[in-house]
Design a protein around this motif. Structure first.
Motif, PDB file in Angstrom:
ATOM      1  N   MET A  95      20.508  55.080   4.459  1.00 41.35           N
ATOM      2  CA  MET A  95      21.028  53.530   4.622  1.00 41.35           C
ATOM      3  C   MET A  95      21.052  53.052   6.435  1.00 41.35           C
ATOM      4  SD  MET A  95      25.375  53.128   4.555  1.00 41.35           S
ATOM      5  CE  MET A  95      25.555  54.271   3.356  1.00 41.35           C
ATOM      6  N   VAL A  96      20.481  52.271   6.235  1.00 44.20           N
ATOM      7  CA  VAL A  96      20.282  51.728   7.699  1.00 44.20           C
ATOM      8  C   VAL A  96      21.058  50.088   8.057  1.00 44.20           C
ATOM      9  CG1 VAL A  96      18.154  51.134   9.215  1.00 44.20           C
ATOM     10  CG2 VAL A  96      17.257  52.994   7.501  1.00 44.20           C
ATOM     11  N   ILE A  97      21.841  49.971   8.103  1.00 43.70           N
ATOM     12  CA  ILE A  97      22.939  48.751   9.127  1.00 43.70           C
ATOM     13  C   ILE A  97      22.027  49.086  10.356  1.00 43.70           C
ATOM     14  CG2 ILE A  97      24.710  47.812   9.158  1.00 43.70           C
ATOM     15  CD1 ILE A  97      24.702  50.924   8.221  1.00 43.70           C
ATOM     16  N   SER A  98      22.421  47.460  10.470  1.00 48.55           N
ATOM     17  CA  SER A  98      22.076  46.533  11.903  1.00 48.55           C
ATOM     18  C   SER A  98      23.044  46.040  12.551  1.00 48.55           C
ATOM     19  CB  SER A  98      20.325  45.528  12.180  1.00 48.55           C
ATOM     20  OG  SER A  98      19.379  46.102  12.184  1.00 48.55           O
ATOM     21  N   LEU A  99      23.690  46.232  13.878  1.00 49.57           N
ATOM     22  CA  LEU A  99      24.759  45.460  14.619  1.00 49.57           C
ATOM     23  C   LEU A  99      24.538  45.320  15.455  1.00 49.57           C
ATOM     24  CD1 LEU A  99      27.597  46.918  14.583  1.00 49.57           C
ATOM     25  CD2 LEU A  99      27.079  48.582  16.469  1.00 49.57           C
ATOM     26  N   HIS A 100      25.233  43.728  15.373  1.00 50.79           N
ATOM     27  CA  HIS A 100      24.573  42.704  16.906  1.00 50.79           C
ATOM     28  C   HIS A 100      25.999  42.823  17.880  1.00 50.79           C
ATOM     29  CE1 HIS A 100      21.844  42.014  13.569  1.00 50.79           C
ATOM     30  NE2 HIS A 100      20.912  41.490  14.117  1.00 50.79           N
ATOM     31  N   ILE A 101      25.293  43.199  19.213  1.00 54.78           N
ATOM     32  CA  ILE A 101      26.426  42.940  19.960  1.00 54.78           C
ATOM     33  C   ILE A 101      25.883  41.749  21.443  1.00 54.78           C
ATOM     34  CG2 ILE A 101      27.429  44.653  21.670  1.00 54.78           C
ATOM     35  CD1 ILE A 101      27.600  46.913  19.464  1.00 54.78           C
ATOM     36  N   ARG A 102      27.008  41.607  21.254  1.00 54.09           N
ATOM     37  CA  ARG A 102      26.316  40.598  22.807  1.00 54.09           C
ATOM     38  C   ARG A 102      27.510  40.835  23.756  1.00 54.09           C
ATOM     39  NH1 ARG A 102      24.475  35.605  23.937  1.00 54.09           N
ATOM     40  NH2 ARG A 102      24.792  35.072  21.801  1.00 54.09           N
ATOM     41  N   ALA A 103      26.843  41.669  24.695  1.00 53.75           N
ATOM     42  CA  ALA A 103      28.182  42.441  26.288  1.00 53.75           C
ATOM     43  C   ALA A 103      28.120  41.154  26.905  1.00 53.75           C
ATOM     44  CB  ALA A 103      27.347  43.007  26.982  1.00 53.75           C
ATOM     45  N   PRO A 104      29.125  40.946  27.527  1.00 51.28           N
ATOM     46  CA  PRO A 104      29.889  39.699  28.457  1.00 51.28           C
ATOM     47  C   PRO A 104      28.787  39.926  29.982  1.00 51.28           C
ATOM     48  CG  PRO A 104      32.052  42.262  27.937  1.00 51.28           C
ATOM     49  CD  PRO A 104      30.414  42.326  27.381  1.00 51.28           C
ATOM     50  N   GLY A 105      28.180  40.673  30.169  1.00 55.84           N
ATOM     51  CA  GLY A 105      27.743  41.256  31.937  1.00 55.84           C
ATOM     52  C   GLY A 105      27.255  42.395  31.667  1.00 55.84           C
ATOM     53  N   GLN A 106      26.146  42.821  32.527  1.00 55.37           N
ATOM     54  CA  GLN A 106      25.741  43.916  33.370  1.00 55.37           C
ATOM     55  C   GLN A 106      27.140  45.143  33.158  1.00 55.37           C
ATOM     56  OE1 GLN A 106      24.754  45.064  36.804  1.00 55.37           O
ATOM     57  NE2 GLN A 106      22.020  45.606  36.669  1.00 55.37           N
ATOM     58  N   GLY A 107      26.765  45.838  32.255  1.00 58.52           N
ATOM     59  CA  GLY A 107      27.261  47.750  32.442  1.00 58.52           C
ATOM     60  C   GLY A 107      27.500  48.233  31.331  1.00 58.52           C
ATOM     61  N   LEU A 108      28.841  49.200  31.601  1.00 58.75           N
ATOM     62  CA  LEU A 108      29.146  49.759  30.150  1.00 58.75           C
ATOM     63  C   LEU A 108      29.879  49.595  29.201  1.00 58.75           C
ATOM     64  CD1 LEU A 108      28.920  53.402  32.174  1.00 58.75           C
ATOM     65  CD2 LEU A 108      27.222  52.616  30.205  1.00 58.75           C
ATOM     66  N   HIS A 109      29.681  49.193  27.917  1.00 59.17           N
ATOM     67  CA  HIS A 109      30.438  48.362  26.984  1.00 59.17           C
ATOM     68  C   HIS A 109      31.012  49.431  25.782  1.00 59.17           C
ATOM     69  CE1 HIS A 109      30.003  44.655  29.249  1.00 59.17           C
ATOM     70  NE2 HIS A 109      29.315  45.065  29.430  1.00 59.17           N
ATOM     71  N   ASN A 110      31.952  50.298  25.931  1.00 61.19           N
ATOM     72  CA  ASN A 110      31.923  50.952  24.847  1.00 61.19           C
ATOM     73  C   ASN A 110      31.964  50.878  23.271  1.00 61.19           C
ATOM     74  OD1 ASN A 110      33.581  52.497  22.714  1.00 61.19           O
ATOM     75  ND2 ASN A 110      35.373  53.560  24.921  1.00 61.19           N
ATOM     76  N   ILE A 111      31.262  50.925  21.924  1.00 63.34           N
ATOM     77  CA  ILE A 111      30.813  49.912  21.062  1.00 63.34           C
ATOM     78  C   ILE A 111      31.432  51.300  20.083  1.00 63.34           C
ATOM     79  CG2 ILE A 111      29.228  48.946  21.795  1.00 63.34           C
ATOM     80  CD1 ILE A 111      27.373  51.033  20.593  1.00 63.34           C
ATOM     81  N   THR A 112      31.900  52.447  20.624  1.00 63.13           N
ATOM     82  CA  THR A 112      32.298  53.209  19.097  1.00 63.13           C
ATOM     83  C   THR A 112      33.160  52.798  18.107  1.00 63.13           C
ATOM     84  OG1 THR A 112      32.942  54.913  21.542  1.00 63.13           O
ATOM     85  CG2 THR A 112      33.914  55.677  19.559  1.00 63.13           C
ATOM     86  N   ASP A 113      34.087  51.516  18.583  1.00 63.07           N
ATOM     87  CA  ASP A 113      35.033  51.268  17.076  1.00 63.07           C
ATOM     88  C   ASP A 113      34.283  50.511  16.134  1.00 63.07           C
ATOM     89  OD1 ASP A 113      34.746  49.877  18.734  1.00 63.07           O
ATOM     90  OD2 ASP A 113      37.214  49.056  18.941  1.00 63.07           O
TER      91      ASP A 113
END
Lengths: 135, 135, 135
Positions: free
Chosen positions: A1-19
């Motif tokens: 199974m292959v799924i694409s996830l699209h995320i727009r980070a609010p800016g430079q740095g680390l963004h938790n995507i676990t959930d």
């Protein structure tokens, strides 16, 4: 199974995507397996890091920003902005792909581990992470 | 197949765990496949390195200890000890997961390659590595 | 499916191997899946990087060569040449394995992404990359 996830980070740095990843694993319904994340970019990356104390996250960002400085006289690739060449270097020093086993139907993350998108540009736009879930 | 391996490193540094992983692959009985190791911690990591000359191992440890120094005035995350923030940074610069193909029933390691747990704390306690073996 | 790819890089630096990996994925005939590359060496590595502007590639090589300098007085492992210990360190700071999902029968690479063999020795000889393609 292959799924694409699209995320727009609010800016430079680390963004938790676990959930954002956990529900995909739950829906796949595998008891045992392997979940692999791959980011389709060369100026943003993926890491596993501590999800508890925000000071660890801040120190990590500050340390890497100092190591891979902007406006280094060594750079010749400067047309795309002062944050672009550092972004490529940071990408290579961190990870483009990460594989996490699935154990008892869940990601086998340690209690203090979170999955992070590390945006290295000031304004990276929408990022695509391709996720493979297999037996 | 997903198996947990528990290892207590005797102290900071590189510890060869190849001979703990090889029997698991042999027992799985796969001719071809993929073995993925994932460490459930953010202050210890996994690498593949030279298993021959101990001086390469020592130089690698010394080089990284110098790059990611303790007591850096940049750190604000200091409550957990002087080795904690450097451990998180070293974790990110190395690897949390590594995938090694299985070829002819064995890990496809090069003749000079060993799998190492890199303990970044002085006393990290028992570490858990989750191993996925698949087709 | 596990396949060995043999590549002799013409010298130190980044060498694009995307067009050597893509036909293997096409021939495997999987619609969805995962392609994992593993390099059987500790003085050469694998990365995903920008395939467009050659200046990004040159800056990346120059930056890492400066960070991991030759003839560092810290090194004791010097018998194999001045480029050997830096090669081991560069290997650890980059990647030994990379996993790329297969989506619609193709590697899910971003439009600007290429797969690179990073030869860290001046004359590394023939390198072996073991590739696993699975569902």
């Amino acid at each position: 199974m292959v799924i694409s996830l699209h995320i727009r980070a609010p800016g430079q740095g680390l963004h938790n995507i676990t959930d954002k990843v956990e529900p995909l694993v739950k829906n796949a319904g595998f008891i045992d397996g392997l979940c692999t994340l791959f980011i389709k970019h060369t100026s943003a990356s993926l890491i596993i890091q501590e999800n508890a104390d925000p000071s660890a996250k801040r120190d990590l960002e500050a340390w890497l920003n100092r190591l891979v400085a902007e406006n280094d006289p060594l750079y010749t690739h400067t047309l795309e902005g002062s944050d672009d060449m550092p972004a490529h270097i940071k990408n290579v020093l961190t990870s483009t792909s990460i594989s996490i086993p699935i154990q008892n139907g869940k990601l086998a993350l340690g209690i203090w581990q979170g999955i992070y998108l590390w945006e290295h540009r000031y304004s990276g736009g929408k990022r695509e992470i391709v996720i493979h879930i297999g037996h």
